[in-house]
Design a protein around this motif. Sequence first.
Motif, PDB file in Angstrom:
ATOM      1  N   GLN A 128       0.839  -1.207   0.000  1.00  8.49           N
ATOM      2  CA  GLN A 128       0.000   0.000   0.000  1.00  8.49           C
ATOM      3  C   GLN A 128       0.877   1.260   0.000  1.00  8.49           C
ATOM      4  N   TRP A 129       1.954   1.219   0.801  1.00 14.79           N
ATOM      5  CA  TRP A 129       2.927   2.321   0.861  1.00 14.79           C
ATOM      6  C   TRP A 129       3.483   2.612  -0.542  1.00 14.79           C
ATOM      7  N   CYS A 130       3.957   1.552  -1.202  1.00 16.57           N
ATOM      8  CA  CYS A 130       4.574   1.724  -2.529  1.00 16.57           C
ATOM      9  C   CYS A 130       3.569   2.275  -3.522  1.00 16.57           C
ATOM     10  N   GLN A 131       2.375   1.683  -3.525  1.00 16.94           N
ATOM     11  CA  GLN A 131       1.349   2.124  -4.484  1.00 16.94           C
ATOM     12  C   GLN A 131       0.987   3.586  -4.234  1.00 16.94           C
ATOM     13  N   HIS A 132       0.874   3.956  -2.955  1.00 14.24           N
ATOM     14  CA  HIS A 132       0.478   5.321  -2.618  1.00 14.24           C
ATOM     15  C   HIS A 132       1.438   6.350  -3.214  1.00 14.24           C
ATOM     16  N   TRP A 133       2.752   6.141  -3.001  1.00  9.91           N
ATOM     17  CA  TRP A 133       3.720   7.161  -3.426  1.00  9.91           C
ATOM     18  C   TRP A 133       3.890   7.165  -4.938  1.00  9.91           C
ATOM     19  N   ILE A 134       3.759   5.982  -5.552  1.00 14.86           N
ATOM     20  CA  ILE A 134       3.840   5.963  -7.026  1.00 14.86           C
ATOM     21  C   ILE A 134       2.611   6.670  -7.609  1.00 14.86           C
ATOM     22  N   GLU A 135       1.445   6.368  -7.051  1.00 13.47           N
ATOM     23  CA  GLU A 135       0.208   6.962  -7.598  1.00 13.47           C
ATOM     24  C   GLU A 135       0.202   8.478  -7.413  1.00 13.47           C
ATOM     25  N   GLU A 136       0.672   8.929  -6.243  1.00  7.01           N
ATOM     26  CA  GLU A 136       0.707  10.378  -6.020  1.00  7.01           C
ATOM     27  C   GLU A 136       1.634  11.050  -7.052  1.00  7.01           C
ATOM     28  N   GLY A 137       2.805  10.476  -7.250  1.00  3.43           N
ATOM     29  CA  GLY A 137       3.765  11.037  -8.206  1.00  3.43           C
ATOM     30  C   GLY A 137       3.265  10.956  -9.637  1.00  3.43           C
ATOM     31  N   VAL A 167      11.502   7.800 -16.365  1.00  2.48           N
ATOM     32  CA  VAL A 167      10.091   7.400 -16.235  1.00  2.48           C
ATOM     33  C   VAL A 167       9.894   5.906 -16.524  1.00  2.48           C
ATOM     34  N   ILE A 168      10.585   5.385 -17.546  1.00  2.00           N
ATOM     35  CA  ILE A 168      10.326   3.984 -17.944  1.00  2.00           C
ATOM     36  C   ILE A 168      10.617   2.991 -16.805  1.00  2.00           C
ATOM     37  N   PRO A 169      11.767   3.093 -16.121  1.00  2.00           N
ATOM     38  CA  PRO A 169      11.976   2.163 -14.989  1.00  2.00           C
ATOM     39  C   PRO A 169      10.934   2.330 -13.883  1.00  2.00           C
ATOM     40  N   GLN A 170      10.450   3.569 -13.708  1.00  2.16           N
ATOM     41  CA  GLN A 170       9.437   3.779 -12.661  1.00  2.16           C
ATOM     42  C   GLN A 170       8.119   3.117 -13.051  1.00  2.16           C
ATOM     43  N   VAL A 171       7.827   3.078 -14.356  1.00  4.03           N
ATOM     44  CA  VAL A 171       6.612   2.375 -14.809  1.00  4.03           C
ATOM     45  C   VAL A 171       6.781   0.872 -14.554  1.00  4.03           C
ATOM     46  N   ASP A 172       7.968   0.343 -14.847  1.00  2.80           N
ATOM     47  CA  ASP A 172       8.196  -1.091 -14.580  1.00  2.80           C
ATOM     48  C   ASP A 172       8.012  -1.389 -13.097  1.00  2.80           C
ATOM     49  N   SER A 173       8.508  -0.481 -12.264  1.00  2.00           N
ATOM     50  CA  SER A 173       8.357  -0.673 -10.816  1.00  2.00           C
ATOM     51  C   SER A 173       6.868  -0.607 -10.437  1.00  2.00           C
ATOM     52  N   ALA A 174       6.141   0.348 -11.028  1.00  3.90           N
ATOM     53  CA  ALA A 174       4.694   0.458 -10.754  1.00  3.90           C
ATOM     54  C   ALA A 174       3.974  -0.843 -11.121  1.00  3.90           C
ATOM     55  N   LYS A 175       4.393  -1.457 -12.230  1.00  2.00           N
ATOM     56  CA  LYS A 175       3.774  -2.733 -12.633  1.00  2.00           C
ATOM     57  C   LYS A 175       4.050  -3.802 -11.581  1.00  2.00           C
ATOM     58  N   ARG A 176       5.305  -3.827 -11.091  1.00  2.00           N
ATOM     59  CA  ARG A 176       5.645  -4.846 -10.078  1.00  2.00           C
ATOM     60  C   ARG A 176       4.804  -4.664  -8.811  1.00  2.00           C
ATOM     61  N   PHE A 177       4.448  -3.401  -8.504  1.00  2.00           N
ATOM     62  CA  PHE A 177       3.657  -3.127  -7.309  1.00  2.00           C
ATOM     63  C   PHE A 177       2.152  -3.066  -7.625  1.00  2.00           C
ATOM     64  N   PRO A 185      -3.034   7.454 -18.897  1.00  2.00           N
ATOM     65  CA  PRO A 185      -2.922   7.113 -20.330  1.00  2.00           C
ATOM     66  C   PRO A 185      -1.714   7.745 -21.022  1.00  2.00           C
ATOM     67  N   ILE A 186      -1.326   8.942 -20.616  1.00  2.00           N
ATOM     68  CA  ILE A 186      -0.178   9.587 -21.301  1.00  2.00           C
ATOM     69  C   ILE A 186       1.110   8.868 -20.908  1.00  2.00           C
ATOM     70  N   ILE A 187       1.264   8.566 -19.629  1.00  2.00           N
ATOM     71  CA  ILE A 187       2.467   7.837 -19.182  1.00  2.00           C
ATOM     72  C   ILE A 187       2.524   6.489 -19.910  1.00  2.00           C
ATOM     73  N   GLN A 188       1.369   5.845 -20.017  1.00  2.00           N
ATOM     74  CA  GLN A 188       1.312   4.548 -20.712  1.00  2.00           C
ATOM     75  C   GLN A 188       1.724   4.690 -22.182  1.00  2.00           C
ATOM     76  N   SER A 189       1.280   5.789 -22.829  1.00  2.00           N
ATOM     77  CA  SER A 189       1.617   5.966 -24.254  1.00  2.00           C
ATOM     78  C   SER A 189       3.109   6.274 -24.418  1.00  2.00           C
ATOM     79  N   ILE A 190       3.696   6.980 -23.471  1.00  2.00           N
ATOM     80  CA  ILE A 190       5.145   7.250 -23.525  1.00  2.00           C
ATOM     81  C   ILE A 190       5.902   5.936 -23.325  1.00  2.00           C
ATOM     82  N   TYR A 191       5.413   5.113 -22.403  1.00  2.00           N
ATOM     83  CA  TYR A 191       6.042   3.801 -22.175  1.00  2.00           C
ATOM     84  C   TYR A 191       6.025   2.990 -23.480  1.00  2.00           C
ATOM     85  N   ASP A 192       4.868   2.983 -24.155  1.00  2.00           N
ATOM     86  CA  ASP A 192       4.749   2.208 -25.409  1.00  2.00           C
ATOM     87  C   ASP A 192       5.703   2.758 -26.472  1.00  2.00           C
TER      88      ASP A 192
END
Length: 212
Positions: A128-137, A167-177, A185-192
């Motif tokens: 929950q801690w990890c998800q909270h700070w990633i989601e806020e950011g 940003v890309i490694p942070q998205v991978d980390s978000a997926k792991r959490f 959607p914009i972050i997702q499109s940049i990742y793609d």
Amino acid sequence: MKMYGFFRSGTSHRTRIVMNLKKINFEFVPISLVKNQHQQLDFKKINPQSFVPVVEVNDRILTQSPAIIEWLEDTYPEPRLLPQEAIQAAKVRAIAALVGCDIHPINNKRILDYLRNVLKLSDDQVLQWCQHWIEEGFTALEQLLQQDTERGAFCVGHQPSIADAYVIPQVDSAKRFNVNLSQYPIIQSIYDACMALPEFQAAAPNNQPDAA
Ligand SMILES: N[C@@H](CCC(=O)N[C@@H](CS)C(=O)NCC(=O)O)C(=O)O
């Protein structure tokens, strides 16, 4: 050039992306964070902070990924990963800081170990801690990206920059959490867009020799 790193480390990952985009060959020295090799005396002699990544070049040791990445940009200027125009460069640095100062460090291994082992939080609470700070950011990042009318397919402008390397490694980390990325959607499109490029594919955690 040698890089001490770990496949799943976001800071190693961002450094690998920059090296790949600049076509720099390096020898990879795996340091397992799972086996706590970063805490061993031999590695502490290399980096007293016990962090990966570390870059060794001509018997000099470089630590701290922002410093390493700036050194790479200064030493290997092509392709530019920091725009020439000051406002665009400030946007790149702001996104890098948003991830590198305000999201990633709070979810680092030593922080999560402390939450689990000293404060006795459960696995669910740590998640929950990890998800909270990633989601806020990510909520703030998504809004910043949306407001940027000069943006193309990447974080800033029309080509990959240091911002995407953060940003890309942070998205991978978000997926792991298990963060629900459909909220961004914009972050997702940049990742793609980034993951369509071979330099980003080659830098991905699962494509590293020390991936489990
Ligand atoms: N500010 C440092 C942080 C480096 C860092 O946090 N590395 C992580 C892996 S992504 C690490 O070595 N963590 C070890 C730990 O937390 O014990 C940098 O950007 O290089």
